[in-house]
Design an enzyme around this catalytic site. Structure first.
Site, PDB file in Angstrom:
ATOM      1  N   GLY A 102       0.808  -1.225   0.000  1.00 27.10           N
ATOM      2  CA  GLY A 102       0.000   0.000   0.000  1.00 27.10           C
ATOM      3  C   GLY A 102       0.835   1.267   0.000  1.00 27.10           C
ATOM      4  O   GLY A 102       0.390   2.316   0.463  1.00 27.10           O
ATOM      5  N   GLU A 113       5.031  -6.511 -10.737  1.00 24.54           N
ATOM      6  CA  GLU A 113       5.209  -5.069 -10.850  1.00 24.54           C
ATOM      7  C   GLU A 113       6.663  -4.731 -11.157  1.00 24.54           C
ATOM      8  O   GLU A 113       7.575  -5.302 -10.547  1.00 24.54           O
ATOM      9  CB  GLU A 113       4.791  -4.381  -9.552  1.00 24.54           C
ATOM     10  CG  GLU A 113       3.316  -4.601  -9.239  1.00 24.54           C
ATOM     11  CD  GLU A 113       2.778  -3.690  -8.137  1.00 24.54           C
ATOM     12  OE1 GLU A 113       1.594  -3.372  -8.173  1.00 24.54           O
ATOM     13  OE2 GLU A 113       3.556  -3.298  -7.240  1.00 24.54           O
ATOM     14  N   ARG A 148      -2.803 -11.712  -5.960  1.00 21.51           N
ATOM     15  CA  ARG A 148      -4.258 -11.547  -5.834  1.00 21.51           C
ATOM     16  C   ARG A 148      -4.767 -10.739  -7.016  1.00 21.51           C
ATOM     17  O   ARG A 148      -3.990 -10.281  -7.845  1.00 21.51           O
ATOM     18  CB  ARG A 148      -4.548 -10.785  -4.544  1.00 21.51           C
ATOM     19  CG  ARG A 148      -3.734  -9.497  -4.513  1.00 21.51           C
ATOM     20  CD  ARG A 148      -4.137  -8.512  -3.464  1.00 21.51           C
ATOM     21  NE  ARG A 148      -3.155  -7.450  -3.325  1.00 21.51           N
ATOM     22  CZ  ARG A 148      -3.046  -6.391  -4.105  1.00 21.51           C
ATOM     23  NH1 ARG A 148      -3.870  -6.214  -5.123  1.00 21.51           N
ATOM     24  NH2 ARG A 148      -2.118  -5.469  -3.903  1.00 21.51           N
ATOM     25  N   ASN A 188       2.148  -9.282  -6.770  1.00 19.44           N
ATOM     26  CA  ASN A 188       0.914  -9.375  -5.992  1.00 19.44           C
ATOM     27  C   ASN A 188       0.197 -10.664  -6.371  1.00 19.44           C
ATOM     28  O   ASN A 188      -0.064 -10.915  -7.546  1.00 19.44           O
ATOM     29  CB  ASN A 188       0.028  -8.160  -6.231  1.00 19.44           C
ATOM     30  CG  ASN A 188       0.615  -6.920  -5.588  1.00 19.44           C
ATOM     31  OD1 ASN A 188       1.107  -6.982  -4.462  1.00 19.44           O
ATOM     32  ND2 ASN A 188       0.605  -5.812  -6.285  1.00 19.44           N
ATOM     33  N   LEU A 207      15.192   4.804  -8.156  1.00 17.72           N
ATOM     34  CA  LEU A 207      15.183   5.244  -9.554  1.00 17.72           C
ATOM     35  C   LEU A 207      14.532   6.624  -9.613  1.00 17.72           C
ATOM     36  O   LEU A 207      13.502   6.857  -8.985  1.00 17.72           O
ATOM     37  CB  LEU A 207      14.421   4.243 -10.434  1.00 17.72           C
ATOM     38  CG  LEU A 207      14.908   2.783 -10.383  1.00 17.72           C
ATOM     39  CD1 LEU A 207      14.199   1.941 -11.430  1.00 17.72           C
ATOM     40  CD2 LEU A 207      16.415   2.703 -10.609  1.00 17.72           C
TER      41      LEU A 207
END
Ligand code: ADP
Length: 445
Positions: A164, A275, A291, A289, A203
């Site tokens: 999050g 990601e 999910r 992730n 980055l």
């Protein structure tokens, strides 16, 4: 085949899952806290069970209450949605222990990817490019300083169990390392009950690009392309689109296939998202992730597949309903997260919704649990609706988005609608020139 699913969530995602169940002819059980007794997901479900008071710990995170509700109603599976218990390996394990199907990957896969240090090691081992950083967790300020000096500044100190957008701090120079390290540890301990941290090269101007993957129990593994989620505030996404304007079809196809093949080697089954940060024409893995993602609808809009239905079919032991060759990408889609928050201060706004008017017309989809007179309680995530728009190309998509945002009326609480209006008119957004810092720059001016 699964016959009855208990949806261990609330809000728009509970409604979204309910709709997939209905399309598949599966009965539904909603669970809710006392303040959600009149919520849309409760009204639409075939059955509902109150699982506790408003505080998430006592209701939507209450594992015994949720599993009991599933057993009492005769559900044969539990869908966790996202947030709450969706990435809790212990919950997935206990669901299976009670003879129920957990709609998601196996508990050990959730645990492995939930530890971001382990996830990065695993991805590097199977040959995916990862953001450079520490080999494992960093256990002292001295070690953090030594590594940061070697890597060069700025560096990012991140929580191994984070999520999050929380539990990460930048150190721009040697002087900032000690404070960033201690703060990250403290925040991580409080938020995630695990104060392990690691170091990563920070980055400077990347884009956030993620790939959607689907794997069944028969070793079939495919990707459904990427989403560009660079438009974020405080490392949390607010606007997502597919496809990204910076990847070529050949690159997407090669890279997507490579990822799908690599993840299936790990024995992963279910839907998932990898990601990456994109800089200088290269992608670097940051996390996976395990999910459904909030932004899955943009992928659905450009591929025509229902990711939630596929997820349920995979959990039922069915084969994927498509091959990689059958997947075709068509047009462009954008999702705006409609949070009940002030558009300038981002402070959450609870209250009763009035004058609710939902936009429609060609290319417009709204995933929400709102209705006129519904209450937005102060206890939960502020995401209350998602406006998703599709067009034959990005220009048409943006025109439809502006039209839909103008039609959308939610009175009674603050929402991000006016922020999205500003963004959809912004010349840099319109021409696709942005990175993860775009919104910070807007708010500085
Ligand atoms: P979370 O699980 O909390 O969402 P992520 O690792 O996915 O954390 O990162 C969230 C966001 O933080 C990314 O989308 C990006 O904007 C920013 N971020 C994460 N890692 C880096 C990094 N190494 N350099 C620059 N920005 C980063």
């Amino acid at each position: 085949m699964i016959k009855k699913i208990l949806i261990a969530n609330r809000g728009e995602i509970a409604v979204r899952i309910l709709r997939a169940c209905r399309d598949l002819g599966i009965s539904t059980v909603a669970v809710h806290s006392t303040v959600d007794a009149d919520a849309m997901h409760v009204r639409l479900a075939d059955e509902s069970v109150c699982i506790g008071p408003a505080q998430p710990r006592e209701s939507y995170l209450n594992i015994p209450a949720i599993i009991s509700a599933a057993c009492v109603t005769g559900a044969d599976a539990i869908h966790p949605g996202f947030g709450f218990l969706s990435e809790n390996a212990m919950f997935a394990h206990m669901v299976e222990e009670h003879g129920l199907i957990f709609i998601g990957p196996k508990a050990d896969q959730i645990a492995m990817m939930g530890d971001k240090v382990m996830a990065k090691k695993t991805m590097a081992r199977i040959g995916l490019p990862v953001v450079s950083g520490s080999e494992g967790t960093v256990t002292s300020v001295e070690k953090a300083l030594r590594l940061a000096d070697e890597m060069g500044y700025p560096v990012l100190i991140k929580a191994a169990g984070g999520g999050g957008g929380r539990g990460m701090n930048v150190a721009k120079s040697r002087q900032e390392v000690a404070l960033a390290y201690e703060t990250a540890r403290r925040e991580a301990g409080i938020a995630f009950g695990n104060d392990s941290v690691y170091l990563e090269k920070y980055l400077k101007n990347p884009r956030h690009i993620e790939f959607q993957i689907l794997m069944d129990q028969f070793g079939n593994a495919i990707h459904l392309g990427e989403r560009d989620c660079s438009l974020q505030r405080r490392n949390q996404k607010v606007w997502e689109e597919a496809p990204s304007t910076v990847l070529s079809p050949a690159f997407r196809d090669d890279f997507g296939r490579k990822i799908a093949a690599s993840i299936s080697q790990l024995g992963y089954v279910g839907v998932g998202t990898l990601e990456f940060l994109y800089e200088n024409d290269q992608l670097f893995f940051i996390e996976m992730n395990t999910r459904l993602q909030v932004e899955h609808p943009v992928t659905e809009m450009i591929t025509g597949y229902d990711i939630v239905c596929e997820q349920i079919l995979i959990a039922s032991g069915e084969k994927l309903s498509m091959t990689q060759e059958e997947v075709k990408f068509s047009g462009h889609a954008i999702e705006c997260r409609i949070n009940a928050e002030n558009s300038e201060t981002f402070l959450p706004s609870a209250g009763m919704v009035s004058n609710y008017h939902c936009p429609g017309g060609p290319g417009v989809r709204v995933d929400s649990a709102l209705y006129d007179g519904c209450k937005i309680p102060p206890y939960y995530d502020s995401l209350v609706a998602k406006l998703i728009v599709h067009g034959r190309d990005r220009t048409q998509c943006l025109a439809r988005l502006r039209r839909a945002l103008k039609e959308y009326v939610i009175d009674g609480v603050d929402t991000l609608i006016s922020l999205h209006q500003k963004m959809s008119d912004d010349q840099d957004v319109v021409s696709g020139r942005f990175d993860i810092h775009f919104l910070e720059k807007i708010f500085e001016n």
